[in-house]
Design a protein around this motif. Structure first.
Motif, PDB file in Angstrom:
ATOM      1  N   LYS A 198     -47.893 -12.105  63.951  1.00 34.60           N
ATOM      2  CA  LYS A 198     -47.481 -11.651  65.285  1.00 34.60           C
ATOM      3  C   LYS A 198     -48.268 -12.382  66.370  1.00 34.60           C
ATOM      4  CE  LYS A 198     -47.153  -7.500  68.149  1.00 34.60           C
ATOM      5  NZ  LYS A 198     -47.412  -6.028  68.216  1.00 34.60           N
ATOM      6  N   TRP A 199     -49.579 -12.551  66.141  1.00 32.80           N
ATOM      7  CA  TRP A 199     -50.396 -13.286  67.112  1.00 32.80           C
ATOM      8  C   TRP A 199     -49.925 -14.735  67.217  1.00 32.80           C
ATOM      9  CZ3 TRP A 199     -55.849 -11.426  65.069  1.00 32.80           C
ATOM     10  CH2 TRP A 199     -56.009 -10.070  65.411  1.00 32.80           C
ATOM     11  N   ASP A 200     -49.573 -15.335  66.089  1.00 35.95           N
ATOM     12  CA  ASP A 200     -49.047 -16.705  66.110  1.00 35.95           C
ATOM     13  C   ASP A 200     -47.773 -16.770  66.936  1.00 35.95           C
ATOM     14  OD1 ASP A 200     -51.130 -17.444  64.491  1.00 35.95           O
ATOM     15  OD2 ASP A 200     -49.942 -17.570  62.645  1.00 35.95           O
ATOM     16  N   ALA A 201     -46.891 -15.818  66.733  1.00 38.05           N
ATOM     17  CA  ALA A 201     -45.614 -15.817  67.451  1.00 38.05           C
ATOM     18  C   ALA A 201     -45.835 -15.665  68.956  1.00 38.05           C
ATOM     19  CB  ALA A 201     -44.726 -14.696  66.919  1.00 38.05           C
ATOM     20  N   LEU A 202     -46.762 -14.814  69.350  1.00 35.25           N
ATOM     21  CA  LEU A 202     -47.039 -14.612  70.772  1.00 35.25           C
ATOM     22  C   LEU A 202     -47.675 -15.851  71.391  1.00 35.25           C
ATOM     23  CD1 LEU A 202     -48.419 -10.932  70.701  1.00 35.25           C
ATOM     24  CD2 LEU A 202     -46.220 -11.715  71.612  1.00 35.25           C
ATOM     25  N   ALA A 203     -48.482 -16.571  70.604  1.00 32.17           N
ATOM     26  CA  ALA A 203     -49.142 -17.770  71.114  1.00 32.17           C
ATOM     27  C   ALA A 203     -48.237 -18.997  71.044  1.00 32.17           C
ATOM     28  CB  ALA A 203     -50.426 -18.034  70.337  1.00 32.17           C
ATOM     29  N   GLY A 204     -47.177 -18.927  70.279  1.00 36.59           N
ATOM     30  CA  GLY A 204     -46.268 -20.057  70.136  1.00 36.59           C
ATOM     31  C   GLY A 204     -46.708 -21.054  69.086  1.00 36.59           C
ATOM     32  N   SER A 205     -47.852 -20.822  68.470  1.00 37.65           N
ATOM     33  CA  SER A 205     -48.358 -21.679  67.394  1.00 37.65           C
ATOM     34  C   SER A 205     -49.436 -20.895  66.642  1.00 37.65           C
ATOM     35  CB  SER A 205     -48.937 -22.982  67.945  1.00 37.65           C
ATOM     36  OG  SER A 205     -50.027 -22.704  68.816  1.00 37.65           O
ATOM     37  N   ALA A 206     -49.928 -21.486  65.548  1.00 40.10           N
ATOM     38  CA  ALA A 206     -50.952 -20.802  64.764  1.00 40.10           C
ATOM     39  C   ALA A 206     -52.247 -20.684  65.560  1.00 40.10           C
ATOM     40  CB  ALA A 206     -51.198 -21.550  63.455  1.00 40.10           C
ATOM     41  N   VAL A 207     -52.743 -19.456  65.732  1.00 40.03           N
ATOM     42  CA  VAL A 207     -53.990 -19.251  66.465  1.00 40.03           C
ATOM     43  C   VAL A 207     -55.155 -19.652  65.568  1.00 40.03           C
ATOM     44  CG1 VAL A 207     -53.022 -17.412  67.901  1.00 40.03           C
ATOM     45  CG2 VAL A 207     -54.112 -16.839  65.718  1.00 40.03           C
ATOM     46  N   PRO A 208     -56.272 -20.115  66.139  1.00 39.42           N
ATOM     47  CA  PRO A 208     -57.424 -20.571  65.339  1.00 39.42           C
ATOM     48  C   PRO A 208     -58.274 -19.404  64.849  1.00 39.42           C
ATOM     49  CG  PRO A 208     -57.908 -20.836  67.657  1.00 39.42           C
ATOM     50  CD  PRO A 208     -56.488 -20.342  67.598  1.00 39.42           C
ATOM     51  N   LEU A 209     -57.654 -18.510  64.124  1.00 39.75           N
ATOM     52  CA  LEU A 209     -58.339 -17.318  63.624  1.00 39.75           C
ATOM     53  C   LEU A 209     -58.048 -17.142  62.141  1.00 39.75           C
ATOM     54  CD1 LEU A 209     -57.528 -14.806  66.529  1.00 39.75           C
ATOM     55  CD2 LEU A 209     -59.729 -15.946  66.104  1.00 39.75           C
ATOM     56  N   THR A 210     -59.020 -16.586  61.445  1.00 39.59           N
ATOM     57  CA  THR A 210     -58.835 -16.248  60.036  1.00 39.59           C
ATOM     58  C   THR A 210     -58.819 -14.719  59.901  1.00 39.59           C
ATOM     59  OG1 THR A 210     -61.206 -16.285  59.604  1.00 39.59           O
ATOM     60  CG2 THR A 210     -59.995 -18.348  59.274  1.00 39.59           C
ATOM     61  N   MET A 211     -58.363 -14.266  58.755  1.00 40.85           N
ATOM     62  CA  MET A 211     -58.302 -12.828  58.500  1.00 40.85           C
ATOM     63  C   MET A 211     -58.973 -12.522  57.164  1.00 40.85           C
ATOM     64  SD  MET A 211     -57.206 -10.050  59.959  1.00 40.85           S
ATOM     65  CE  MET A 211     -55.834 -10.466  61.041  1.00 40.85           C
ATOM     66  N   ASN A 212     -59.925 -11.591  57.185  1.00 40.51           N
ATOM     67  CA  ASN A 212     -60.586 -11.132  55.960  1.00 40.51           C
ATOM     68  C   ASN A 212     -59.992  -9.788  55.545  1.00 40.51           C
ATOM     69  OD1 ASN A 212     -62.253 -13.273  56.751  1.00 40.51           O
ATOM     70  ND2 ASN A 212     -64.076 -12.286  55.877  1.00 40.51           N
ATOM     71  N   VAL A 213     -59.663  -9.648  54.253  1.00 40.81           N
ATOM     72  CA  VAL A 213     -59.103  -8.405  53.721  1.00 40.81           C
ATOM     73  C   VAL A 213     -59.863  -8.031  52.464  1.00 40.81           C
ATOM     74  CG1 VAL A 213     -57.049  -7.219  52.875  1.00 40.81           C
ATOM     75  CG2 VAL A 213     -56.822  -8.984  54.633  1.00 40.81           C
ATOM     76  N   ASN A 214     -60.245  -6.754  52.358  1.00 43.85           N
ATOM     77  CA  ASN A 214     -60.974  -6.269  51.191  1.00 43.85           C
ATOM     78  C   ASN A 214     -60.019  -5.972  50.036  1.00 43.85           C
ATOM     79  OD1 ASN A 214     -63.959  -5.658  52.112  1.00 43.85           O
ATOM     80  ND2 ASN A 214     -62.620  -5.046  53.796  1.00 43.85           N
ATOM     81  N   VAL A 215     -60.449  -6.341  48.832  1.00 43.48           N
ATOM     82  CA  VAL A 215     -59.709  -6.026  47.611  1.00 43.48           C
ATOM     83  C   VAL A 215     -60.642  -5.257  46.689  1.00 43.48           C
ATOM     84  CG1 VAL A 215     -58.597  -6.954  45.553  1.00 43.48           C
ATOM     85  CG2 VAL A 215     -58.136  -7.977  47.776  1.00 43.48           C
ATOM     86  N   SER A 216     -60.198  -4.081  46.252  1.00 43.74           N
ATOM     87  CA  SER A 216     -61.013  -3.227  45.387  1.00 43.74           C
ATOM     88  C   SER A 216     -61.106  -3.793  43.976  1.00 43.74           C
ATOM     89  CB  SER A 216     -60.402  -1.823  45.344  1.00 43.74           C
ATOM     90  OG  SER A 216     -60.899  -1.077  44.266  1.00 43.74           O
ATOM     91  N   ALA A 217     -62.225  -3.467  43.317  1.00 42.68           N
ATOM     92  CA  ALA A 217     -62.386  -3.871  41.917  1.00 42.68           C
ATOM     93  C   ALA A 217     -61.288  -3.286  41.053  1.00 42.68           C
ATOM     94  CB  ALA A 217     -63.756  -3.420  41.418  1.00 42.68           C
ATOM     95  N   ILE A 218     -60.878  -2.056  41.359  1.00 41.66           N
ATOM     96  CA  ILE A 218     -59.833  -1.405  40.569  1.00 41.66           C
ATOM     97  C   ILE A 218     -58.495  -2.085  40.791  1.00 41.66           C
ATOM     98  CG2 ILE A 218     -58.572   0.755  40.244  1.00 41.66           C
ATOM     99  CD1 ILE A 218     -61.155   2.221  40.817  1.00 41.66           C
ATOM    100  N   GLN A 219     -58.215  -2.488  42.026  1.00 44.58           N
ATOM    101  CA  GLN A 219     -56.963  -3.199  42.279  1.00 44.58           C
ATOM    102  C   GLN A 219     -56.964  -4.542  41.564  1.00 44.58           C
ATOM    103  OE1 GLN A 219     -56.088  -4.087  46.382  1.00 44.58           O
ATOM    104  NE2 GLN A 219     -54.058  -4.929  45.910  1.00 44.58           N
ATOM    105  N   LEU A 220     -58.109  -5.222  41.571  1.00 40.70           N
ATOM    106  CA  LEU A 220     -58.193  -6.513  40.893  1.00 40.70           C
ATOM    107  C   LEU A 220     -57.941  -6.359  39.400  1.00 40.70           C
ATOM    108  CD1 LEU A 220     -58.914  -9.504  41.555  1.00 40.70           C
ATOM    109  CD2 LEU A 220     -61.237  -8.983  40.806  1.00 40.70           C
ATOM    110  N   ALA A 221     -58.365  -5.206  38.825  1.00 43.54           N
ATOM    111  CA  ALA A 221     -58.203  -4.984  37.385  1.00 43.54           C
ATOM    112  C   ALA A 221     -56.781  -4.552  37.039  1.00 43.54           C
ATOM    113  CB  ALA A 221     -59.198  -3.935  36.911  1.00 43.54           C
ATOM    114  N   ARG A 222     -56.121  -3.829  37.938  1.00 41.60           N
ATOM    115  CA  ARG A 222     -54.827  -3.231  37.607  1.00 41.60           C
ATOM    116  C   ARG A 222     -53.622  -3.981  38.178  1.00 41.60           C
ATOM    117  NH1 ARG A 222     -56.008   3.248  38.702  1.00 41.60           N
ATOM    118  NH2 ARG A 222     -57.783   3.447  37.265  1.00 41.60           N
ATOM    119  N   ASP A 223     -53.841  -4.793  39.210  1.00 38.13           N
ATOM    120  CA  ASP A 223     -52.720  -5.373  39.921  1.00 38.13           C
ATOM    121  C   ASP A 223     -52.740  -6.897  39.776  1.00 38.13           C
ATOM    122  OD1 ASP A 223     -50.449  -5.356  41.434  1.00 38.13           O
ATOM    123  OD2 ASP A 223     -51.452  -5.041  43.371  1.00 38.13           O
ATOM    124  N   ASP A 224     -51.598  -7.494  40.044  1.00 41.91           N
ATOM    125  CA  ASP A 224     -51.506  -8.953  40.092  1.00 41.91           C
ATOM    126  C   ASP A 224     -51.837  -9.386  41.517  1.00 41.91           C
ATOM    127  OD1 ASP A 224     -50.938 -11.629  39.827  1.00 41.91           O
ATOM    128  OD2 ASP A 224     -48.751 -11.370  39.862  1.00 41.91           O
TER     129      ASP A 224
END
Length: 586
Positions: free
Chosen positions: A410-436
C-alpha cells in the motif's frame, strides 16, 4: 408390630364354611359351601398360574393374614436365609408397607426389598396391589415379589469391573473421582489431599522393550506405591502411566510432601526387566483442600495443574490458590482469540528500525496487537503463548506476514514506486515446526508484489535449535527467496555458536534486557560489546532493542551496533502513522 398369621393351610371346606358367612353382593342368599370351595379353588389356580411369588393378604383387627399363596411364595418362606428367620409377612419392611397400604387403601404400592443380610440376602421388587373387598369382609391386597437378585448381583459385579483397572486391580479414574467426591462432600474433606504421579520415560520402555515389559513395570510400580500407603489412603490407576492417591492427612498438610518423598524413594530403586535394569523417575503434583475447592473434580484438576508444572521443574509441586482461575482465564482467552482471528479483530503495529551510523529510518518491525472489546488492550506476551499452546499461532503467523506485506504494498502504491523500507515479521518456533513457512512467504510476496530482499523474518533462538535440520532447510528456502533472517532476543536462549556459523542468519537482535540500563551496568556493556564483536567476526549486522535515550543510541553507535529500535525513536505505530513518520524523516 402387627401380628401376622396364615390360613393357607386351612382345609378348603373349612375356609369355604367361614367364607359362607359373608353375604353375596346382590343380597341373595349366601352361597353354598361347595360354591365357595369352587371360588377358593379358582382363586388358588389364578395365583398358582402367576410366574412370580404372590400371596393374597387381609388385615383383620391389626393382624396380617395370608389368605392364599402360590408355590413360589411358599418356597421363599421355606428357604428363607438364616439371617431372616421370620416369615415374609413378619419382615419389618413388609409389615410397615402393608400397614401403610391398609391405612390408605386404593393405590398400588411399589418398593425394593432385601430378604436377608448384605452378603447372602436376596433382592426383590415388591408390589402391593388392591383387591376388591368381599362385602362384609376385611380389606384385601395382592403381594407380589419379583426376584431381582441375579440382576442386581450382575450389575454390582459389572460396576466393580468398570471401577477397577484390569491390569493392576486398583480402582480406576472413575472410582478415584467418586472417592474424592465422597470425601469432599463429608466433613472430613479438609483432612485429605490428592497426589498425582506420572512416570517419566515410561513410553521409552514401551517402545524399547514392548508392551509386556511396560505392563510389568506398571504392576511393579503399583505394588511399590501400595507399600507407601497408610490406613485410609486410596491408590488408583488414573491413566496409562499415571497414578492417583487420595491421601489422609493424619498429621496435617506436611503429610503430603512427606508422602511424595516416600513415593520418590520407593521408585528410585531400578526395575529389573529381563537383562535390563530400568530406572523410573516420576513427577508428582499435589493439591490440598482449600477454600477455593468446591468439588472433587476441582481438587483433581488442581492436582493436574501441579503435575504439569512438576513435569517441567522436576520437583514435587503443590497447588497454589489462583492457578485454576488462571487456567480458566487462558481457556477463555483462547476462545476469544480464535474468534478474533476469524473475525479480523487483530491489527499490526509498526515500530521503526533506525540505522545508527546514518541516523536514518530503514524499516519497521510488524507487531501483533489485540484490543479486546471488554478486556481492553491485551499484551502480546499474554496472548501469543496462548496462541502457541492452542495451535492458533499458524493462522496468526500467516495473517501477520500477509498483513505486513499488504501494508508495504500500500505504501508503494501511494508513493508510486517501491519505498526504501524493509519489513520485519516475527515467526514462532511452533509455526516453523508445523507450517510450510517458506511456501507461505513465497505466496504472500507474489500476491503483493514485494521483493524478498525487503522482508526480514525474525526467529527466536529456541526456534533455531529446536529442530536444526528442519530449520536449516526452511532458512535455505527463505534465502532462495532473497528473504533475510534475523535471530531475535539473542543472548536469552541456549543457541550454539556453531549454528551462527552454519545457518544463513543475516542479523542478530540484542535483547532489550541487555540494552535497557546498560549505561549504569558494566556487565551489560560487556555483554553487548561481546555480541557486537561476535557479529562482526561472523559478518552479521546487529539491531539493539529497547533504545530509550539519545545517550544509549549514541553509545551503541559508538560500539559498532548497526541498528537501533525502541521508544527513543517511536512507539509502535498504526500503518498510517508509520507512513507519516517515514515521510517526516525525509
Amino acid at each position: 408390630m402387627a401380628k401376622a398369621s396364615r390360613e393357607s393351610g386351612t382345609p378348603p371346606v373349612e375356609r369355604a364354611a367361614r367364607a359362607s358367612l359373608h353375604p353375596v353382593p346382590d343380597g341373595r342368599a349366601p352361597a353354598s359351601a361347595e360354591a365357595w370351595a369352587l371360588i377358593d379353588s379358582a382363586r388358588q389356580s389364578y395365583i398358582d398360574a402367576l410366574p412370580i411369588a404372590a400371596a393374597v393378604l387381609t388385615e383383620q383387627d391389626g393382624d396380617l393374614v395370608v389368605g392364599a399363596s402360590n408355590r413360589r411364595y411358599d418356597s421363599l418362606d421355606a428357604a428363607r436365609p438364616a439371617s431372616q428367620p421370620m416369615p415374609i409377612i413378619e419382615s419389618p419392611t413388609i409389615v410397615r408397607r402393608l400397614l401403610e397400604f391398609f391405612a390408605r387403601p386404593g393405590d398400588e404400592l411399589r418398593f425394593e426389598w432385601r430378604y436377608g443380610d448384605q452378603v447372602s440376602g436376596r433382592h426383590f421388587h415388591a408390589c402391593i396391589s388392591p383387591l376388591a373387598q368381599v362385602p362384609g369382609g376385611n380389606g384385601r391386597c395382592l403381594l407380589t415379589l419379583v426376584d431381582r437378585t441375579t440382576e442386581i448381583e450382575s450389575t454390582r459385579s459389572l460396576r466393580a469391573e468398570l471401577l477397577h483397572d484390569s491390569l493392576t486391580g486398583l480402582p480406576n479414574r472413575t472410582a478415584f473421582a467418586e472417592a474424592v467426591d465422597e470425601v469432599m462432600a463429608s466433613n472430613d474433606g479438609a483432612r485429605h489431599a490428592v497426589l498425582l504421579i506420572d512416570l517419566s520415560r515410561f513410553s521409552r520402555i514401551n517402545e524399547s522393550l514392548g508392551g509386556v515389559a511396560g505392563d510389568e513395570v506398571i504392576i511393579t510400580v503399583a505394588r511399590r506405591l501400595i507399600s507407601t500407603l497408610r490406613a485410609g489412603d486410596i491408590l488408583a490407576r488414573v491413566g496409562g502411566d499415571e497414578f492417583g492417591i487420595l491421601l489422609r492427612l493424619a498429621n496435617g498438610p506436611d503429610d503430603a510432601p512427606a508422602a511424595a518423598r516416600r513415593i520418590q524413594s520407593v521408585l528410585s530403586t531400578p526395575f529389573r526387566l529381563a537383562r535390563f535394569e530400568v530406572g523410573i523417575e516420576c513427577a508428582i503434583g499435589v493439591a490440598l483442600v482449600g477454600e477455593e475447592q468446591t468439588s472433587g473434580e476441582e481438587l483433581v484438576r488442581n492436582a493436574q495443574f501441579s503435575l504439569k508444572r512438576a513435569k517441567s521443574t522436576g520437583r514435587v509441586e503443590i497447588h497454589h490458590p489462583g492457578e485454576a482461575a488462571c487456567a480458566r482465564y487462558k481457556l477463555d482467552l483462547e476462545t476469544e482469540l480464535r474468534r478474533a482471528i476469524d473475525q479480523g479483530d487483530l491489527r499490526l503495529a509498526y515500530q521503526p528500525i533506525v540505522d545508527l551510523a546514518a541516523n536514518r529510518l530503514t524499516g519497521f518491525e510488524a507487531l501483533a496487537r489485540w484490543t479486546h472489546a471488554t478486556r481492553g488492550v491485551i499484551d502480546p506476551g499474554e496472548f501469543i503463548p496462548v496462541a502457541e499452546e492452542a495451535g492458533l499461532i499458524v493462522p496468526l503467523g500467516r495473517w501477520a506476514v500477509d498483513s505486513a506485506l499488504a501494508t508495504l504494498a500500500k505504501w508503494d502504491a501511494l508513493a508510486g514506486s517501491a519505498v526504501p523500507l524493509t519489513m520485519n515479521v516475527n515467526v514462532s518456533a511452533i509455526q516453523l515446526a508445523r507450517d510450510d513457512v517458506p511456501g507461505v512467504i513465497a505466496a504472500a510476496l507474489a500476491t503483493h508484489g514485494i521483493a524478498g530482499s525487503r522482508l526480514t523474518i525474525e526467529l527466536t533462538e529456541s526456534a533455531i535449535v529446536q529442530d536444526p535440520e528442519r530449520t536449516t532447510k526452511a532458512l535455505q528456502a527463505l534465502k532462495a527467496l532473497d528473504v533475510k533472517v534475523a535471530m531475535d532476543d539473542f543472548g536469552t536462549g541456549y543457541s550454539s555458536l556453531s549454528y551462527l556459523r552454519r545457518l544463513p542468519i543475516d542479523s542478530l537482535k540484542i535483547d532489550r534486557s541487555f540494552v535497557s540500563g546498560m549505561l549504569q551496568d558494566r556487565d551489560k556493556v560487556a555483554i553487548v560489546r561481546a555480541v557486537l564483536s561476535l557479529a562482526d567476526a561472523l559478518g552479521k549486522t546487529t539491531t539493539a532493542e529497547g533504545v530509550e535515550t539519545i545517550e544509549l543510541s549514541q553509545t551503541l553507535a559508538a560500539l559498532g551496533c548497526s541498528h537501533g529500535q525502541g521508544y527513543f525513536y517511536a512507539a509502535p505505530l498504526t500503518a498510517d502513522a508509520a507512513r507519516d513518520y517515514w515521510q517526516s524523516q525525509l
